[in-house]
Design a protein around this motif. Sequence first.
Motif: not given
Length: 428
Positions: A338-341, A378-383
């Motif tokens: 997530v951090a990289m994206n 959205l990057w932080g919303d996907i588990g």
Amino acid sequence: MNPAATAVPAAIHCGGPGLGRSACAMVFVTAGSWSDPPGRSGLAHLWEHAFFAGSGRHRTARDFAAAASALGHTFNGHTAAEYTYFYLSGPADTLDRAMDLLLTCYTAPRWDDGEMAIQRRAIDNELRVFGDDRQRRVRQLATEALHGTGPFALSPLGRTAEIASLTGSDVAAFAREHAGPGRLAVLVDSPAHDSRLDDVIARHFAPARSRPTTGPAPAGYGPLTHLALELAGRTAVVALAVPGVSYRLTTREMYAMRLFHSILGGIPGSRVGTRLRDELGLAYQARTVLEPHAATGALITLFTCAPERVTEAVCAVTRILDEALDAPVSAAELARAVAMNRGIHARDRETPTARCLVRGREILRRGALPPEEEQFALWGDIGADEVLTTARRVLLPWQTRCAVVGPPGTHQPLTEAPELPGAWKLVG
């Protein structure tokens, strides 16, 4: 201005206030090499080269370059399979005149025979560079393995023999039949809205309100085939392409696949790189890339290794993929992905030109232009469970295609590998 409601080709504004003093104007056309007529491979590429090679009162490429540089603007273009784009980038206070130059190239080209000859020679030299680049060659072989032997398998650069016969009349016909205003979006990124830009566009185009139509694209994959190109050298370059990733996926599904790709091989410390380089000592570098198109595409693993260890490396990669589709994604892996994206997301939008290109691709793929804040969030919303579930549903590992560029005989042991069912073909 609301981009989603903007008439096409009226300017779609990609930036916002306070983003600096530079600006970009881009012509994004939903026609690329997949629109090349049969027997005229490279026609879209020649159109791209010829776009800046004389228009309006600027008779030659040199005349155009002088006019653009006098405004402080650089320019370039690029041909892909499904689209082509052209842009000028420089000071915001001369963007209206730069846009007029850009749109004149589209609406009043000269297609001079002498300039065409210059551009054909330039492409011939570009193809020589491509021929010596093993990484690019293996990527192109992977595309051919995915799409078969038809026009969708050809390089966007084209074929030398076919390009040599193309004329200004051919380029004019391509521009008229495949790259008309119905395929066009004009994108602008500048620190502030400038009504002069809309006036420039109005001088060149009649208003149109539909989104750009798309060009031809493959509806499915070709027969299960693996390809080998024999070139002398001390290393082999390999691509393993797993079909399934395409823009038939929703935006959320595509984000999940980008996270999966990052965990597998897309970021430092990923599974593929760690296993092949650090644990097995098989490769100096190994990585994955996502290559989606309208209805086809793949997750591709790329690595370079000693020719005698190709089979060992290929088997290792297939095991890593099997494990990735079987084992849960750890919280630490997901957090890094997530951090990289998020970092890649921000980097891809750092410059006016980059923001225009991102928006152009979104218009091609989705039609709508979602708010930037929504996309980033959205990057932080996907588990982790969603990442794995999406990858299992999307990827088709039993349809994996292999492409190898290496010394003669490098691919031969792979013809017996149970991990790669399907026929092998040696290409020239």
